[in-house]
Design a protein around this motif. Structure first.
Motif, PDB file in Angstrom:
ATOM      1  N   MET A  91       0.839  -1.207   0.000  1.00  0.00           N
ATOM      2  CA  MET A  91       0.000   0.000   0.000  1.00  0.00           C
ATOM      3  C   MET A  91       0.870   1.251   0.000  1.00  0.00           C
ATOM      4  N   THR A  92       0.330   2.336  -0.601  1.00  0.00           N
ATOM      5  CA  THR A  92       1.023   3.612  -0.553  1.00  0.00           C
ATOM      6  C   THR A  92       1.016   4.151   0.884  1.00  0.00           C
ATOM      7  N   VAL A  93       1.843   5.175   1.081  1.00  0.00           N
ATOM      8  CA  VAL A  93       1.869   5.885   2.358  1.00  0.00           C
ATOM      9  C   VAL A  93       0.459   6.378   2.699  1.00  0.00           C
ATOM     10  N   TRP A  94      -0.194   6.958   1.708  1.00  0.00           N
ATOM     11  CA  TRP A  94      -1.551   7.492   1.889  1.00  0.00           C
ATOM     12  C   TRP A  94      -2.491   6.401   2.403  1.00  0.00           C
ATOM     13  N   ASP A  95      -2.460   5.260   1.723  1.00  0.00           N
ATOM     14  CA  ASP A  95      -3.376   4.172   2.079  1.00  0.00           C
ATOM     15  C   ASP A  95      -3.016   3.537   3.419  1.00  0.00           C
ATOM     16  N   ASN A  96      -1.716   3.515   3.737  1.00  0.00           N
ATOM     17  CA  ASN A  96      -1.319   3.007   5.046  1.00  0.00           C
ATOM     18  C   ASN A  96      -1.924   3.854   6.165  1.00  0.00           C
ATOM     19  N   LEU A 101      -8.831   4.147   9.401  1.00  0.00           N
ATOM     20  CA  LEU A 101      -9.984   5.039   9.284  1.00  0.00           C
ATOM     21  C   LEU A 101     -11.028   4.412   8.363  1.00  0.00           C
ATOM     22  N   ARG A 102     -10.551   3.800   7.274  1.00  0.00           N
ATOM     23  CA  ARG A 102     -11.462   3.110   6.349  1.00  0.00           C
ATOM     24  C   ARG A 102     -12.127   1.934   7.046  1.00  0.00           C
ATOM     25  N   ARG A 103     -11.322   1.189   7.817  1.00  0.00           N
ATOM     26  CA  ARG A 103     -11.849   0.020   8.526  1.00  0.00           C
ATOM     27  C   ARG A 103     -12.973   0.438   9.479  1.00  0.00           C
ATOM     28  N   PRO A 107     -16.411   8.379   6.660  1.00  0.00           N
ATOM     29  CA  PRO A 107     -16.666   8.907   5.315  1.00  0.00           C
ATOM     30  C   PRO A 107     -15.365   9.327   4.608  1.00  0.00           C
ATOM     31  N   ALA A 108     -15.314   9.118   3.283  1.00  0.00           N
ATOM     32  CA  ALA A 108     -14.089   9.331   2.506  1.00  0.00           C
ATOM     33  C   ALA A 108     -13.533  10.748   2.655  1.00  0.00           C
ATOM     34  N   LYS A 109     -14.407  11.737   2.721  1.00  0.00           N
ATOM     35  CA  LYS A 109     -13.960  13.125   2.802  1.00  0.00           C
ATOM     36  C   LYS A 109     -13.214  13.371   4.120  1.00  0.00           C
ATOM     37  N   ILE A 111     -11.801  11.035   5.937  1.00  0.00           N
ATOM     38  CA  ILE A 111     -10.553  10.261   5.867  1.00  0.00           C
ATOM     39  C   ILE A 111      -9.481  11.081   5.170  1.00  0.00           C
ATOM     40  N   ALA A 112      -9.848  11.665   4.018  1.00  0.00           N
ATOM     41  CA  ALA A 112      -8.886  12.442   3.238  1.00  0.00           C
ATOM     42  C   ALA A 112      -8.337  13.603   4.058  1.00  0.00           C
ATOM     43  N   GLU A 113      -9.212  14.269   4.810  1.00  0.00           N
ATOM     44  CA  GLU A 113      -8.767  15.393   5.644  1.00  0.00           C
ATOM     45  C   GLU A 113      -7.779  14.934   6.706  1.00  0.00           C
ATOM     46  N   ALA A 128       3.247  10.855  -0.422  1.00  0.00           N
ATOM     47  CA  ALA A 128       1.957  10.178  -0.207  1.00  0.00           C
ATOM     48  C   ALA A 128       1.756   8.969  -1.112  1.00  0.00           C
ATOM     49  N   GLN A 129       2.258   9.053  -2.346  1.00  0.00           N
ATOM     50  CA  GLN A 129       1.984   7.976  -3.308  1.00  0.00           C
ATOM     51  C   GLN A 129       3.109   6.947  -3.392  1.00  0.00           C
ATOM     52  N   ARG A 130       4.096   7.065  -2.490  1.00  0.00           N
ATOM     53  CA  ARG A 130       5.159   6.049  -2.505  1.00  0.00           C
ATOM     54  C   ARG A 130       4.770   4.833  -1.690  1.00  0.00           C
TER      55      ARG A 130
HETATM   56  P1  ADP Z   1     -11.747   5.859  -1.704  1.00  0.00           P
HETATM   57  O1  ADP Z   1     -10.295   5.448  -1.670  1.00  0.00           O
HETATM   58  O2  ADP Z   1     -12.469   5.523  -0.441  1.00  0.00           O
HETATM   59  O3  ADP Z   1     -12.465   5.442  -2.952  1.00  0.00           O
HETATM   60  P2  ADP Z   1     -12.179   8.432  -2.853  1.00  0.00           P
HETATM   61  O4  ADP Z   1     -11.623   7.989  -4.148  1.00  0.00           O
HETATM   62  O5  ADP Z   1     -13.633   8.647  -2.688  1.00  0.00           O
HETATM   63  O6  ADP Z   1     -11.693   7.443  -1.691  1.00  0.00           O
HETATM   64  O7  ADP Z   1     -11.407   9.762  -2.435  1.00  0.00           O
HETATM   65  C1  ADP Z   1     -11.822  10.571  -1.369  1.00  0.00           C
HETATM   66  C2  ADP Z   1     -10.813  11.664  -1.213  1.00  0.00           C
HETATM   67  O8  ADP Z   1      -9.572  11.107  -0.760  1.00  0.00           O
HETATM   68  C3  ADP Z   1     -10.489  12.391  -2.494  1.00  0.00           C
HETATM   69  O9  ADP Z   1     -10.288  13.755  -2.201  1.00  0.00           O
HETATM   70  C4  ADP Z   1      -9.236  11.737  -2.991  1.00  0.00           C
HETATM   71  O10 ADP Z   1      -8.431  12.650  -3.722  1.00  0.00           O
HETATM   72  C5  ADP Z   1      -8.539  11.358  -1.709  1.00  0.00           C
HETATM   73  N1  ADP Z   1      -7.759  10.144  -1.884  1.00  0.00           N
HETATM   74  C6  ADP Z   1      -8.210   8.865  -1.824  1.00  0.00           C
HETATM   75  N2  ADP Z   1      -7.224   8.020  -2.001  1.00  0.00           N
HETATM   76  C7  ADP Z   1      -6.110   8.757  -2.189  1.00  0.00           C
HETATM   77  C8  ADP Z   1      -4.748   8.442  -2.434  1.00  0.00           C
HETATM   78  N3  ADP Z   1      -4.290   7.189  -2.509  1.00  0.00           N
HETATM   79  N4  ADP Z   1      -3.896   9.453  -2.571  1.00  0.00           N
HETATM   80  C9  ADP Z   1      -4.316  10.724  -2.457  1.00  0.00           C
HETATM   81  N5  ADP Z   1      -5.585  11.084  -2.254  1.00  0.00           N
HETATM   82  C10 ADP Z   1      -6.464  10.112  -2.106  1.00  0.00           C
END
Ligand code: ADP
Ligand code: ADP
Length: 226
Positions: A91-96, A101-103, A107-109, A111-113, A128-130
């Motif tokens: 998984m990327t840093v972001w997803d790690n 939070l996803r578990r 809500p995705a918004k 989580i992103a914040e 973030a994407q490494r």
């Molecule tokens: P999900 O991964 O749950 O499908 P979404 O695609 O709905 O999430 O994205 C929700 C928000 O989180 C968006 O603003 C998106 O840019 C951000 N986001 C989700 N995954 C990533 C990621 N791997 N890297 C950067 N931003 C991400």
């Protein structure tokens, strides 16, 4: 300021080993407290009782005025940070950072914040994407910290936090982690067998031996005592 309170806690395992022997301790809010001692002294057992992975045989543990002695781990506002190799390699840093939070079904918004906020906290916005293997050991450790702080636990437990790093990187990372922890203001209990690590990171240290505290004090008090 008696935020975490451990009162007369013991742990006797099934094999009759007394791993923790009648320990009492209070930890102040925002403090980094280190349990220091050699292998087998009982520090992991004490940490696991704080996390809820083990139940004390005797005694009481309370956090922010609430008795958590028998509370299941998932209900505790507590998170444990493991060494950096506990990151998900695929998984990327972001997803790690987003994983827990996803578990939780956040809500995705939101989580992103939180992920963005924690990436800034550990100064890894650009990474973030490494994947973890594309980062230095110290950077991986900061991802692990960001992941364990994402939900802003009331108590953060650190198990040999820098054991996976080589010596040179360790000293720099100790200060980085302590700074981030103080910035967030989270209360921490860490376990280590490395005196240097305890002295650098902790505001107070308990030296453990055979399930008991030999000494509790600030790094200065511990260092100056005979
Ligand atoms: P999900 O991964 O749950 O499908 P979404 O695609 O709905 O999430 O994205 C929700 C928000 O989180 C968006 O603003 C998106 O840019 C951000 N986001 C989700 N995954 C990533 C990621 N791997 N890297 C950067 N931003 C991400
Ligand atoms: P440390 O973290 O300081 O190395 P531990 O808390 O892991 O110490 O171990 C303390 C003592 O308890 C040791 O004697 C160890 O062998 C024993 N111990 C640890 N875990 C268990 C277990 N699950 N069952 C039985 N004995 C254990």
């Amino acid at each position: 300021t008696k935020f975490l309170s451990i009162d007369n806690v013991s742990k006797v395992y099934d094999n009759a080993v007394t791993a923790v022997d009648d320990i009492s301790l209070s930890v102040n809010k925002g403090e980094i407290f280190a349990l220091l001692g050699s292998s087998g002294c009982g520090k992991s057992t004490l940490l696991r009782m704080l996390a809820g992975f083990e139940t004390p045989t005797k005694g009481r543990i309370s956090l922010a005025g609430k008795d958590i002695t028998a509370m299941p781990p998932y209900e505790r506002p507590i998170n444990m940070m493991f060494q950096s190799y506990a990151l998900f390699p695929h998984m990327t840093v972001w997803d790690n950072i987003a994983f827990g939070l996803r578990r939780d079904g956040m809500p995705a918004k939101q989580i992103a914040e939180l992920v963005e906020q924690n990436l800034r906290l550990v100064q890894l916005e650009k990474y973030a994407q490494r994947k973890p293997h594309q980062l230095s050991g110290g950077q991986q450790q900061r991802v692990a910290l960001a992941r364990s702080l994402a939900k802003r636990p009331q108590l953060l437990l650190l198990d040999e936090p820098l054991g996976a790093l080589d010596k040179k990187l360790r000293e720099q990372t100790q200060l980085e982690l302590a700074n981030i922890i103080h910035q967030v203001g989270v209360t921490c209990v860490m376990v280590t067998h490395d005196q240097e690590e305890a002295m650098t990171m902790a505001s107070r240290i308990a030296i453990m031996s055979e399930g008991r505290f030999l000494q509790v004090g600030t790094p200065e008090e511990i260092y100056e005592s005979p």
